[in-house]
Scaffold this motif. Structure first.
Motif, short mmCIF file in Angstrom:
data_model
loop_
_atom_site.label_atom_id
_atom_site.label_comp_id
_atom_site.label_asym_id
_atom_site.label_seq_id
_atom_site.Cartn_x
_atom_site.Cartn_y
_atom_site.Cartn_z
N SER A 1 9.67 5.41 -2.55
CA SER A 1 8.88 4.25 -2.89
C SER A 1 9.06 3.50 -3.45
O SER A 1 8.67 1.79 -3.17
CB SER A 1 7.32 5.11 -2.74
N ILE B 1 6.05 3.33 2.35
CA ILE B 1 4.67 3.00 2.02
C ILE B 1 4.60 1.59 2.85
O ILE B 1 5.41 0.87 4.13
CB ILE B 1 5.70 2.05 0.73
N HIS C 1 -3.09 1.91 -4.10
CA HIS C 1 -2.42 3.59 -3.95
C HIS C 1 -4.52 3.98 -3.38
O HIS C 1 -4.54 3.96 -4.16
CB HIS C 1 -2.87 4.24 -4.72
N LEU D 1 8.03 9.56 -4.57
CA LEU D 1 7.50 8.60 -4.50
C LEU D 1 8.64 7.80 -5.89
O LEU D 1 7.96 6.16 -5.40
CB LEU D 1 6.60 9.23 -5.53
N SER E 1 0.26 10.89 -2.33
CA SER E 1 1.55 10.79 -3.54
C SER E 1 1.15 11.89 -3.91
O SER E 1 2.52 12.58 -3.90
CB SER E 1 1.72 10.12 -4.79
N THR F 1 3.07 9.12 0.95
CA THR F 1 4.92 9.96 0.07
C THR F 1 5.33 10.42 -0.01
O THR F 1 6.60 11.14 -0.55
CB THR F 1 4.67 8.80 -0.95
N GLN G 1 0.84 -0.94 -0.24
CA GLN G 1 0.26 0.01 0.09
C GLN G 1 0.89 1.26 -0.27
O GLN G 1 1.61 1.27 1.04
CB GLN G 1 -0.47 -0.16 1.55
N ILE G 2 0.85 2.51 -0.68
CA ILE G 2 0.67 3.35 -0.95
C ILE G 2 0.10 4.07 -0.48
O ILE G 2 -0.58 4.29 -1.10
CB ILE G 2 1.84 3.90 -2.35
N SER G 3 0.56 5.72 -0.64
CA SER G 3 -0.88 6.27 -0.22
C SER G 3 -0.49 7.96 -0.08
O SER G 3 1.13 8.32 -0.73
CB SER G 3 -2.00 6.84 0.99
#
Lengths: 119, 313
Positions: free
Chosen positions: B80, B293, B96, B77, B61, B263, B57-59
């Motif tokens: 990550s 992340i 995301h 970003l 940006s 990020t 999971q990333i969030s």
């Protein structure tokens, strides 16, 4: 593009610039080009300041975003046109010609609510 | 850390590097709804070995943001994504959880889409943040990143025996309110879950927190309680959100809530300071401590299903 067309475009752009948000930087007791009084509302720390403002009919209200976050001025009952995304230092102005109570909020941070009372 | 007393500036830098390293070394183990943390090491390798699959999971940006404390959100970003690509076990997919862009501008969406192509994962699932739906109710976001399952943009899918649900809670927001799911989406969610056995592990994700984390700053969703009532019969539920740019966690029965780091830039802890927004005082040295992340591994244990989580940066 012909020279004439370029000039015309230039004039249009200049008019857009003159009529656009730039003029909104004037102080609260200043008057707009139409002679209407201008009232400033700052958007700071995810709040409208002042939160409630009372203005005479015909007044122009100008919001200026002092936050690092973007905000969008949106009428709760679609009583006036919403702003675009206001980035830091961007302004948006609306002239209120009719008496009434206008509730508005930030469409992306809806806990931010404000009221304009036009007398 | 010997140079701490010799050179205060360098010592501080070194300290921050150490903190970053320590930050990378936390493994979250969720077993039967209880979250356990342990440092990375032998235990991590063992946990990874048991994983039936993993996802990242990333969030938040926020492509287009270019102020303190992060003048280059594309670079962070990209860092990550490089960490994701460096994982020994390839994640099944990338998630995301919204605020891809700062202002919903087409050029910001272009940049984000280009950067995401650097991730060596099969598929990326997106849900929009409120920054992605400005001016057009998300039309551009859904055109580019939508799953096109439902008109409203919400969707579900299955991976390795786990049911995933992507919800939209940043549209049709009410003056004075918080995030909103809306009646149509709630009806769909109820039906989507209706046919599932209660022992199916669930992962539900949306941008804004699906629990009242700090309503005074808008950190919550007005009708999340109704959605959560559909989830309670399930034995293992993980709710993943973004929005607040920091890790917050809560366990409520069999439901575990997480919010992810951004990020791009950190935000203050709930109620600390006059309001949310970028923590501008963070120095470039320290910024990476606040960004992140997460890698969630699904572990099929001997007697219970568990999700283990590891902070990668």
């Amino acid at each position: 593009m012909t020279v004439a067309a370029t000039l015309r475009l230039g004039c249009v752009l200049m008019m857009v610039a003159l009529c656009g948000v730039d003029r909104s930087a004037v102080a609260a007791d200043a008057s707009s080009a139409e002679g209407a009084k201008v009232f400033q509302i700052d958007i700071r720390n995810f709040a409208f300041a002042p939160k409630t403002i009372t203005v005479p009919a015909g007044a122009r209200v100008v919001w200026t975003n002092r936050d690092e976050e973007p905000h969008v001025v949106t009428s709760a009952g679609a009583q006036f046109t919403s702003s675009k995304a206001l980035d830091t230092s961007d302004s948006y102005g609306v002239t209120f010609s009719k008496q009434g109570t206008y509730t508005y909020y930030c469409s992306i941070h809806p806990m931010m609510v404000g009221t304009i009372i036009v007398q | 850390m010997q140079d701490v007393h010799d050179n205060p500036t360098e010592g501080r830098r070194q300290f921050l590097k150490c903190m970053a390293w320590a930050g990378a070394g936390t493994l979250w183990l969720m077993k039967s709804g209880v979250l356990h943390a342990q440092p990375l090491g032998d235990g991590t390798a063992a946990a990874a070995k048991d994983a039936s699959f993993s996802f990242v999971q990333i969030s938040d940006s926020h492509i287009g943001f270019h102020k303190a404390p992060n003048m280059d959100v594309a670079a962070t970003l990209r860092q990550s994504l490089a960490l994701i690509n460096a994982q020994a076990n390839r994640p099944a997919f990338l998630l995301h959880t919204g605020d891809l862009t700062h202002l919903s501008r087409p050029d910001e969406f272009d940049t984000l889409a280009g950067l995401m192509q650097e991730a060596h994962v099969g598929h990326t699932f997106y849900v929009p943040g409120e920054h992605d739906v400005i001016g057009d109710n998300g039309a551009e976001f859904f055109r580019r990143f939508g799953e096109r399952q439902q008109a409203g943009g919400w969707y579900s899918f299955d991976q390795g025996g786990v049911h995933f649900v992507g919800l939209i809670n940043v549209l049709n927001l009410r003056a004075g309110g918080l995030g909103s799911l809306g009646a149509d989406q709630l009806v769909w969610l109820k039906n989507d879950l209706a046919g599932l056995s209660s022992d199916t592990p669930l992962v539900v994700f949306a941008h804004m927190p699906l629990w009242p984390l700090y309503p005074a700053w808008g950190w919550g969703t007005d009708d999340s309680a109704e959605a959560l009532s559909y989830l309670r019969r399930f034995g293992s539920v993980s709710v993943l959100n973004g929005h607040i740019h920091q890790i917050q966690q809560k366990v409520e029965g069999t439901i575990t809530f997480y919010t992810a780091r951004s990020t791009a830039y950190p935000q203050p802890a709930p109620g600390v300071g006059p309001g949310p927004g970028p923590l501008q005082s963070v120095t470039a040295d320290a910024l990476h401590r606040y960004l992140g992340i997460r890698d969630v591994r699904h572990v099929r244990g001997a007697d219970a299903l568990a999700v283990t989580e590891e902070v990668l940066s």
